[in-house]
Design a protein around this motif. Structure first.
Motif, PDB file in Angstrom:
ATOM      1  N   TYR A  29     -75.423 -56.179  51.209  1.00 39.91           N
ATOM      2  CA  TYR A  29     -76.224 -57.364  51.196  1.00 39.91           C
ATOM      3  C   TYR A  29     -75.554 -58.089  49.948  1.00 39.91           C
ATOM      4  O   TYR A  29     -75.611 -57.501  48.845  1.00 39.91           O
ATOM      5  CB  TYR A  29     -77.584 -57.110  51.020  1.00 39.91           C
ATOM      6  CG  TYR A  29     -78.241 -56.457  51.976  1.00 39.91           C
ATOM      7  CD1 TYR A  29     -78.924 -56.806  53.249  1.00 39.91           C
ATOM      8  CD2 TYR A  29     -78.077 -54.620  51.882  1.00 39.91           C
ATOM      9  CE1 TYR A  29     -79.091 -55.843  54.185  1.00 39.91           C
ATOM     10  CE2 TYR A  29     -78.417 -54.151  53.081  1.00 39.91           C
ATOM     11  CZ  TYR A  29     -79.099 -54.603  54.318  1.00 39.91           C
ATOM     12  OH  TYR A  29     -79.693 -53.815  55.153  1.00 39.91           O
ATOM     13  N   LEU A  30     -75.225 -59.253  49.952  1.00 35.05           N
ATOM     14  CA  LEU A  30     -74.727 -60.033  48.784  1.00 35.05           C
ATOM     15  C   LEU A  30     -75.368 -61.436  48.760  1.00 35.05           C
ATOM     16  O   LEU A  30     -75.701 -62.146  49.847  1.00 35.05           O
ATOM     17  CB  LEU A  30     -73.169 -60.036  48.864  1.00 35.05           C
ATOM     18  CG  LEU A  30     -72.686 -60.659  50.313  1.00 35.05           C
ATOM     19  CD1 LEU A  30     -71.665 -61.727  49.932  1.00 35.05           C
ATOM     20  CD2 LEU A  30     -71.823 -59.505  50.981  1.00 35.05           C
ATOM     21  N   ALA A  31     -75.268 -62.112  47.817  1.00 40.27           N
ATOM     22  CA  ALA A  31     -75.785 -63.579  47.480  1.00 40.27           C
ATOM     23  C   ALA A  31     -75.175 -63.875  46.189  1.00 40.27           C
ATOM     24  O   ALA A  31     -74.814 -63.360  45.036  1.00 40.27           O
ATOM     25  CB  ALA A  31     -77.331 -63.487  47.331  1.00 40.27           C
ATOM     26  N   ARG A  32     -74.837 -65.367  46.305  1.00 35.95           N
ATOM     27  CA  ARG A  32     -74.460 -66.040  44.986  1.00 35.95           C
ATOM     28  C   ARG A  32     -75.695 -66.181  44.312  1.00 35.95           C
ATOM     29  O   ARG A  32     -76.813 -66.668  44.839  1.00 35.95           O
ATOM     30  CB  ARG A  32     -73.717 -67.172  45.377  1.00 35.95           C
ATOM     31  CG  ARG A  32     -72.395 -67.117  45.928  1.00 35.95           C
ATOM     32  CD  ARG A  32     -71.662 -68.073  46.346  1.00 35.95           C
ATOM     33  NE  ARG A  32     -71.109 -68.642  44.878  1.00 35.95           N
ATOM     34  CZ  ARG A  32     -70.438 -69.971  44.787  1.00 35.95           C
ATOM     35  NH1 ARG A  32     -70.154 -70.707  45.791  1.00 35.95           N
ATOM     36  NH2 ARG A  32     -70.019 -70.203  43.628  1.00 35.95           N
ATOM     37  N   VAL A  33     -75.782 -66.064  42.783  1.00 34.53           N
ATOM     38  CA  VAL A  33     -76.844 -66.164  42.078  1.00 34.53           C
ATOM     39  C   VAL A  33     -76.771 -67.224  41.121  1.00 34.53           C
ATOM     40  O   VAL A  33     -75.663 -67.403  40.895  1.00 34.53           O
ATOM     41  CB  VAL A  33     -77.267 -64.801  41.441  1.00 34.53           C
ATOM     42  CG1 VAL A  33     -77.654 -63.731  42.258  1.00 34.53           C
ATOM     43  CG2 VAL A  33     -75.911 -64.270  40.515  1.00 34.53           C
ATOM     44  N   PRO A  34     -77.717 -68.155  40.848  1.00 31.08           N
ATOM     45  CA  PRO A  34     -79.210 -67.715  41.246  1.00 31.08           C
ATOM     46  C   PRO A  34     -79.549 -68.248  42.616  1.00 31.08           C
ATOM     47  O   PRO A  34     -80.865 -67.956  42.962  1.00 31.08           O
ATOM     48  CB  PRO A  34     -80.216 -68.174  40.168  1.00 31.08           C
ATOM     49  CG  PRO A  34     -79.274 -69.443  39.739  1.00 31.08           C
ATOM     50  CD  PRO A  34     -77.741 -69.317  39.941  1.00 31.08           C
ATOM     51  N   LYS A  35     -79.065 -69.235  43.256  1.00 29.89           N
ATOM     52  CA  LYS A  35     -79.452 -69.858  44.403  1.00 29.89           C
ATOM     53  C   LYS A  35     -78.846 -69.675  45.687  1.00 29.89           C
ATOM     54  O   LYS A  35     -79.072 -70.561  46.514  1.00 29.89           O
ATOM     55  CB  LYS A  35     -79.439 -71.489  44.095  1.00 29.89           C
ATOM     56  CG  LYS A  35     -80.427 -71.721  42.946  1.00 29.89           C
ATOM     57  CD  LYS A  35     -80.527 -73.074  42.715  1.00 29.89           C
ATOM     58  CE  LYS A  35     -81.555 -73.288  41.475  1.00 29.89           C
ATOM     59  NZ  LYS A  35     -81.717 -74.669  41.075  1.00 29.89           N
ATOM     60  N   GLY A  36     -78.080 -68.565  45.871  1.00 27.25           N
ATOM     61  CA  GLY A  36     -77.054 -68.457  47.033  1.00 27.25           C
ATOM     62  C   GLY A  36     -77.856 -67.852  48.329  1.00 27.25           C
ATOM     63  O   GLY A  36     -78.914 -67.229  48.011  1.00 27.25           O
ATOM     64  N   MET A  37     -77.561 -68.266  49.411  1.00 27.81           N
ATOM     65  CA  MET A  37     -78.397 -67.606  50.494  1.00 27.81           C
ATOM     66  C   MET A  37     -77.739 -66.167  50.695  1.00 27.81           C
ATOM     67  O   MET A  37     -76.706 -65.954  50.493  1.00 27.81           O
ATOM     68  CB  MET A  37     -77.787 -68.371  51.794  1.00 27.81           C
ATOM     69  CG  MET A  37     -78.294 -69.780  52.136  1.00 27.81           C
ATOM     70  SD  MET A  37     -80.128 -69.910  52.087  1.00 27.81           S
ATOM     71  CE  MET A  37     -80.349 -69.342  53.598  1.00 27.81           C
ATOM     72  N   PRO A  38     -78.763 -65.301  51.045  1.00 31.49           N
ATOM     73  CA  PRO A  38     -78.374 -63.891  51.308  1.00 31.49           C
ATOM     74  C   PRO A  38     -77.382 -63.948  52.470  1.00 31.49           C
ATOM     75  O   PRO A  38     -77.466 -64.664  53.494  1.00 31.49           O
ATOM     76  CB  PRO A  38     -79.842 -63.200  51.531  1.00 31.49           C
ATOM     77  CG  PRO A  38     -80.733 -64.186  51.551  1.00 31.49           C
ATOM     78  CD  PRO A  38     -80.012 -65.593  51.343  1.00 31.49           C
ATOM     79  N   ILE A  39     -76.356 -62.945  52.331  1.00 31.20           N
ATOM     80  CA  ILE A  39     -75.308 -62.623  53.360  1.00 31.20           C
ATOM     81  C   ILE A  39     -75.394 -61.063  53.752  1.00 31.20           C
ATOM     82  O   ILE A  39     -75.287 -60.323  52.727  1.00 31.20           O
ATOM     83  CB  ILE A  39     -73.862 -63.087  52.855  1.00 31.20           C
ATOM     84  CG1 ILE A  39     -73.988 -64.547  52.671  1.00 31.20           C
ATOM     85  CG2 ILE A  39     -72.922 -62.616  53.984  1.00 31.20           C
ATOM     86  CD1 ILE A  39     -72.747 -65.029  51.956  1.00 31.20           C
TER      87      ILE A  39
END
Length: 95
Positions: free
Chosen positions: A28-38
C-alpha cells in the motif's frame, strides 16, 4: 547513460508482510500528504519491493526475479512497463 530508479522521497508505503502476512504479496503506498492510495498486489508488489533497494532496471528486474522465482528474461518487459508507469505517476524517481 544508465538510469537508476528509486522510490520517491514523498512516498509512504507498507507491505502486507509488515501488517498481517497474507498469502499474496501486497503493498500500500501513497504520496504524502495528499496522494491517492495505491495498491500493488502479487508481481506488482514484488517489483515495488525490488525498487525499495533502488538500482538500474536490470538490477530491479534481477531482484524481482530472485524474489519471485521467475527468470529475469521472462519478466523484464513487464517490470519495465510497471516501472515506467510508476515513474509517470510520480511514486518512483528516475535518476
Amino acid at each position: 547513460m544508465t538510469h537508476r530508479y528509486r522510490i520517491a522521497d514523498d512516498v509512504a508505503w507498507v507491505s502486507q508482510e509488515d501488517l498481517d502476512g497474507g498469502d499474496a504479496p501486497t503493498a500500500y503506498l501513497a504520496r504524502v500528504p495528499k496522494g491517492m492510495p495505491i495498491l500493488l498486489e502479487g508481481s506488482g508488489c514484488v517489483v515495488w519491493l525490488a525498487l525499495a533497494e533502488g538500482g538500474t532496471l536490470e538490477e530491479v528486474t534481477a531482484a524481482a526475479a530472485a524474489m519471485s522465482g521467475a527468470g529475469a528474461e521472462d519478466i523484464s518487459a513487464d517490470v519495465a512497463d510497471l516501472v515506467d508507469q510508476l515513474v509517470v505517476i510520480g511514486v518512483v524517481r528516475e535518476e
